[in-house]
Design a protein around this motif. Structure first.
Motif, mmCIF file in Angstrom:
data_model
loop_
_atom_site.group_PDB
_atom_site.id
_atom_site.type_symbol
_atom_site.label_atom_id
_atom_site.label_comp_id
_atom_site.label_asym_id
_atom_site.label_seq_id
_atom_site.Cartn_x
_atom_site.Cartn_y
_atom_site.Cartn_z
ATOM 1 N N UNK A 1 3.348 102.777 11.428
ATOM 2 C CA UNK A 1 2.838 101.665 11.702
ATOM 3 C C UNK A 1 2.006 101.115 10.576
ATOM 4 N N UNK A 2 2.285 99.503 10.431
ATOM 5 C CA UNK A 2 1.648 98.761 9.431
ATOM 6 C C UNK A 2 0.779 97.857 9.844
ATOM 7 N N UNK A 3 -0.202 97.485 9.139
ATOM 8 C CA UNK A 3 -1.008 96.198 9.358
ATOM 9 C C UNK A 3 -0.512 95.326 7.945
ATOM 10 N N UNK A 4 -0.027 94.094 8.363
ATOM 11 C CA UNK A 4 0.205 92.990 7.178
ATOM 12 C C UNK A 4 -0.693 91.733 7.368
ATOM 13 N N UNK A 5 -1.351 91.466 6.138
ATOM 14 C CA UNK A 5 -2.123 90.132 6.463
ATOM 15 C C UNK A 5 -1.804 89.310 5.252
ATOM 16 N N UNK A 6 -1.750 88.113 5.209
ATOM 17 C CA UNK A 6 -1.452 87.181 4.197
ATOM 18 C C UNK A 6 -1.565 85.763 4.490
ATOM 19 N N UNK A 7 -1.264 84.819 3.360
ATOM 20 C CA UNK A 7 -1.486 83.712 3.414
ATOM 21 C C UNK A 7 -0.524 82.739 2.625
ATOM 22 N N UNK A 8 -0.284 81.674 2.771
ATOM 23 C CA UNK A 8 0.714 80.784 2.080
ATOM 24 C C UNK A 8 -0.222 80.096 0.744
ATOM 25 N N UNK B 1 -4.337 105.567 12.370
ATOM 26 C CA UNK B 1 -5.222 105.012 13.224
ATOM 27 C C UNK B 1 -4.487 104.717 14.572
ATOM 28 N N UNK B 2 -3.342 104.411 14.580
ATOM 29 C CA UNK B 2 -2.552 103.995 15.911
ATOM 30 C C UNK B 2 -2.409 105.228 16.539
ATOM 31 N N UNK B 3 -2.045 106.399 16.173
ATOM 32 C CA UNK B 3 -2.043 107.717 16.492
ATOM 33 C C UNK B 3 -3.061 108.338 17.358
ATOM 34 N N UNK B 4 -4.214 107.854 16.582
ATOM 35 C CA UNK B 4 -5.667 108.120 17.177
ATOM 36 C C UNK B 4 -5.840 107.338 18.552
ATOM 37 N N UNK B 5 -5.366 105.980 18.462
ATOM 38 C CA UNK B 5 -5.737 105.224 19.545
ATOM 39 C C UNK B 5 -4.822 105.834 20.711
ATOM 40 N N UNK C 1 -3.872 108.648 21.251
ATOM 41 C CA UNK C 1 -4.233 110.017 21.805
ATOM 42 C C UNK C 1 -5.544 109.661 22.705
ATOM 43 N N UNK C 2 -6.538 108.777 22.108
ATOM 44 C CA UNK C 2 -7.651 108.419 23.024
ATOM 45 C C UNK C 2 -7.466 107.748 24.536
ATOM 46 N N UNK C 3 -6.117 106.942 24.572
ATOM 47 C CA UNK C 3 -5.725 106.494 25.710
ATOM 48 C C UNK C 3 -5.152 107.658 26.839
ATOM 49 N N UNK C 4 -4.428 108.646 26.188
ATOM 50 C CA UNK C 4 -3.960 109.649 26.944
ATOM 51 C C UNK C 4 -5.343 110.570 27.600
ATOM 52 N N UNK C 5 -6.438 110.503 26.712
ATOM 53 C CA UNK C 5 -7.380 111.517 27.088
ATOM 54 C C UNK C 5 -8.164 110.680 28.346
ATOM 55 N N UNK C 6 -8.174 109.331 28.396
ATOM 56 C CA UNK C 6 -8.884 108.744 29.369
ATOM 57 C C UNK C 6 -8.523 108.645 30.672
#
Length: 68
Positions: free
Chosen positions: A30-37, A57-61, A63-68
């Motif tokens: 998973x990637x986060x990409x930010x930018x502008x022109x 971070x995505x994997x932790x999210x 896992x947290x959803x599974x635990x809830x």
């Protein structure tokens, strides 16, 4: 993703996306990409941005959803 770059070029709006990406080795991350022109005289001349690996971070999210 190309659509995001096209829209940014046309409108000048920056982007901030989180999305899956497959590496050259075939691994999905998973990637986060930010930018502008960057514009000169009203014309888009360059895309400026960064890509950050957010796989952990995505994997932790997930896992947290599974635990809830």
């Amino acid at each position: 993703m190309a659509g995001v770059f096209d829209a940014a070029t046309r409108t000048g709006r920056p982007w901030d996306l989180e999305l899956p990406l497959v590496t050259a080795a075939g691994r999905t991350i998973w990637v986060r990409t930010v930018g502008e022109v960057e514009r000169r005289d009203g014309q888009a001349v360059r895309l400026i941005g960064a890509i950050q690996d957010i796989t952990e971070t995505q994997n932790r999210k997930v896992e947290l959803r599974r635990e809830q």
